[in-house]
Design a protein around this motif. Structure first.
Motif, short mmCIF file in Angstrom:
data_model
loop_
_atom_site.label_atom_id
_atom_site.label_comp_id
_atom_site.label_asym_id
_atom_site.label_seq_id
_atom_site.Cartn_x
_atom_site.Cartn_y
_atom_site.Cartn_z
N LYS A 1 20.01 131.03 56.61
CA LYS A 1 20.77 132.13 56.02
C LYS A 1 21.38 133.01 57.12
O LYS A 1 22.54 133.43 57.01
CB LYS A 1 19.83 132.95 55.12
CG LYS A 1 20.50 134.16 54.49
CD LYS A 1 19.50 134.93 53.64
CE LYS A 1 20.12 136.19 53.08
NZ LYS A 1 19.14 136.97 52.29
N TRP A 2 20.63 133.27 58.17
CA TRP A 2 21.14 134.10 59.27
C TRP A 2 22.31 133.40 59.97
O TRP A 2 23.31 134.04 60.32
CB TRP A 2 20.01 134.37 60.27
CG TRP A 2 20.48 135.06 61.50
CD1 TRP A 2 20.80 136.37 61.66
CD2 TRP A 2 20.73 134.43 62.77
NE1 TRP A 2 21.22 136.63 62.93
CE2 TRP A 2 21.18 135.45 63.64
CE3 TRP A 2 20.58 133.14 63.26
CZ2 TRP A 2 21.51 135.18 64.98
CZ3 TRP A 2 20.89 132.88 64.57
CH2 TRP A 2 21.37 133.88 65.42
N LYS A 3 22.20 132.08 60.17
CA LYS A 3 23.28 131.34 60.81
C LYS A 3 24.57 131.40 59.98
O LYS A 3 25.67 131.48 60.54
CB LYS A 3 22.87 129.88 61.01
CG LYS A 3 21.87 129.66 62.15
CD LYS A 3 21.58 128.17 62.29
CE LYS A 3 20.65 127.91 63.48
NZ LYS A 3 20.36 126.45 63.63
N GLU A 4 24.43 131.34 58.66
CA GLU A 4 25.61 131.28 57.80
C GLU A 4 26.22 132.65 57.57
O GLU A 4 27.46 132.81 57.57
CB GLU A 4 25.25 130.64 56.45
CG GLU A 4 26.45 130.47 55.53
CD GLU A 4 26.10 129.70 54.26
OE1 GLU A 4 26.99 129.54 53.42
OE2 GLU A 4 24.93 129.26 54.13
N TYR A 5 25.37 133.68 57.39
CA TYR A 5 25.90 135.00 57.01
C TYR A 5 25.71 136.07 58.10
O TYR A 5 26.16 137.21 57.92
CB TYR A 5 25.21 135.48 55.72
CG TYR A 5 25.45 134.57 54.54
CD1 TYR A 5 26.67 134.55 53.87
CD2 TYR A 5 24.45 133.71 54.09
CE1 TYR A 5 26.89 133.72 52.79
CE2 TYR A 5 24.66 132.87 53.01
CZ TYR A 5 25.87 132.87 52.36
OH TYR A 5 26.08 132.04 51.28
N GLN A 6 25.02 135.72 59.20
CA GLN A 6 24.78 136.65 60.29
C GLN A 6 24.06 137.92 59.85
O GLN A 6 24.32 139.02 60.32
CB GLN A 6 26.12 137.04 60.97
CG GLN A 6 26.84 135.85 61.62
CD GLN A 6 26.02 135.22 62.73
OE1 GLN A 6 25.51 135.91 63.63
NE2 GLN A 6 25.85 133.89 62.67
N THR A 7 23.15 137.76 58.90
CA THR A 7 22.36 138.89 58.42
C THR A 7 21.07 138.38 57.80
O THR A 7 20.99 137.22 57.38
CB THR A 7 23.13 139.71 57.38
OG1 THR A 7 22.33 140.84 56.96
CG2 THR A 7 23.45 138.87 56.15
N THR A 8 20.06 139.26 57.78
CA THR A 8 18.80 138.93 57.11
C THR A 8 18.62 139.77 55.85
O THR A 8 17.58 139.71 55.19
CB THR A 8 17.60 139.17 58.05
OG1 THR A 8 17.60 140.56 58.45
CG2 THR A 8 17.67 138.28 59.27
N ASN B 1 19.23 141.10 51.97
CA ASN B 1 19.44 140.41 50.69
C ASN B 1 20.90 140.47 50.31
O ASN B 1 21.53 141.53 50.32
CB ASN B 1 18.61 141.08 49.59
CG ASN B 1 17.13 140.81 49.74
OD1 ASN B 1 16.74 139.75 50.23
ND2 ASN B 1 16.29 141.75 49.31
N LEU B 2 21.46 139.33 49.98
CA LEU B 2 22.87 139.25 49.61
C LEU B 2 23.04 139.63 48.14
O LEU B 2 22.10 139.50 47.34
CB LEU B 2 23.39 137.83 49.84
CG LEU B 2 23.38 137.36 51.30
CD1 LEU B 2 23.78 135.90 51.36
CD2 LEU B 2 24.30 138.22 52.16
N ARG C 1 23.60 139.39 44.36
CA ARG C 1 23.33 138.29 43.44
C ARG C 1 24.39 138.25 42.34
O ARG C 1 24.95 139.27 41.99
CB ARG C 1 21.94 138.44 42.83
CG ARG C 1 20.84 138.23 43.87
CD ARG C 1 19.49 138.60 43.35
NE ARG C 1 18.44 138.35 44.35
CZ ARG C 1 17.20 138.81 44.25
NH1 ARG C 1 16.87 139.55 43.21
NH2 ARG C 1 16.32 138.52 45.19
#
Length: 259
Positions: A44-51, A53-54, A56
């Motif tokens: 998730k970090w690699k794809e969105y550069q964040t930890t 919660n996205l 929903r």
């Protein structure tokens, strides 16, 4: 049930250790969390550069995946189960769910409420006799069938038993045995009538009071058979067709036909 989410601090620590060169296994051991969780956080970090919660797409489902599968399985095994029965069965195990929610879950799985087809309750002997009759008359001409006067008794339901029944089924499964309702000719809560017809139209129809027996059947024939044949303009050499009901073959009936 869905597992509890890890805090933002734990997720940041996973990423920090990953940047420091630690592998999934070592991070899992150091933080005492499953290796698969570590992998999911890193991906998730690699794809969105964040930890964090996205956002929903909507409100999380109140029902677990297990409960949804159970609802679908119950409806598939018992096609005639109602939404109310499914709702009560879930309430008994502590899941409060609305009828609309249950319906949506079933629809997503391809199950829809449809009116059950009525299927005559025929035994093998009935099927064999009907097939034998049909094959024996394959060569009959249309003129021959115009000389036939058909008759039978039938039941007309007054209440209840002929009401529509709905079943949960997928497309193109209406003919499946579990999606049909067996029917029989006679039963309670109804009136019984005798009637006849030919290719020219309908003859007399007579309400039957009480139990039908050979004597009552003979009276019906005496009072209505020839009059119906006359009304339908059948000639004297017409064919009277009835089924093999015992009262139709009673001795008194056979004698009446001979006379």
């Amino acid at each position: 049930m869905k597992n509890k989410e890890h805090t933002r601090q734990v997720r940041d620590t996973v990423v920090k250790k990953f940047k420091a060169g630690f592998g999934y296994k070592k991070i899992s051991q150091a933080l005492n969390i499953p290796k698969s969780t570590v992998q999911a956080i890193i991906l998730k970090w690699k794809e969105y550069q964040t930890t964090a919660n996205l956002p929903r797409p909507g409100r999380p489902s109140k029902l677990s995946a297990h409960t949804r599968r159970r609802l679908i399985r119950d409806a598939a095994k018992r096609p005639m189960i109602t939404l109310d029965e499914l709702q009560r069965s879930k309430a008994e195990v502590g899941d409060s769910v609305h009828r609309t929610t249950i319906s949506l879950i079933l629809h997503k799985s391809g199950l829809y409420g449809r009116v059950a087809r009525r299927n005559p309750f025929l035994k093998d002997i009935h099927k064999k006799c009907r097939l034998k009759f049909a094959t024996s008359h394959l060569g009959d001409t249309p003129n021959m069938w115009k000389k036939v006067l058909w008759s039978d008794e039938t039941k007309i339901e007054l209440f209840g038993n002929n009401a529509k029944r709905y079943v949960w089924r997928k497309s193109n499964t209406a003919h499946h045995r579990e999606h049909t309702i067996p029917t029989v000719k006679h039963g309670g809560g109804s009136i019984m009538v005798w009637a006849c017809f030919s290719s020219a139209g309908t003859g007399k129809m007579v309400k039957i009071d009480g139990k039908m027996d050979g004597a009552k059947y003979r009276t019906i024939l005496e009072e209505n058979l020839m009059e119906s044949a006359k009304d339908l303009r059948l000639r004297r050499r017409f064919v009277f067709q009835q089924d093999n009901d015992p009262k139709h073959k009673a001795k008194s009936i056979m004698e009446w036909f001979k006379n």
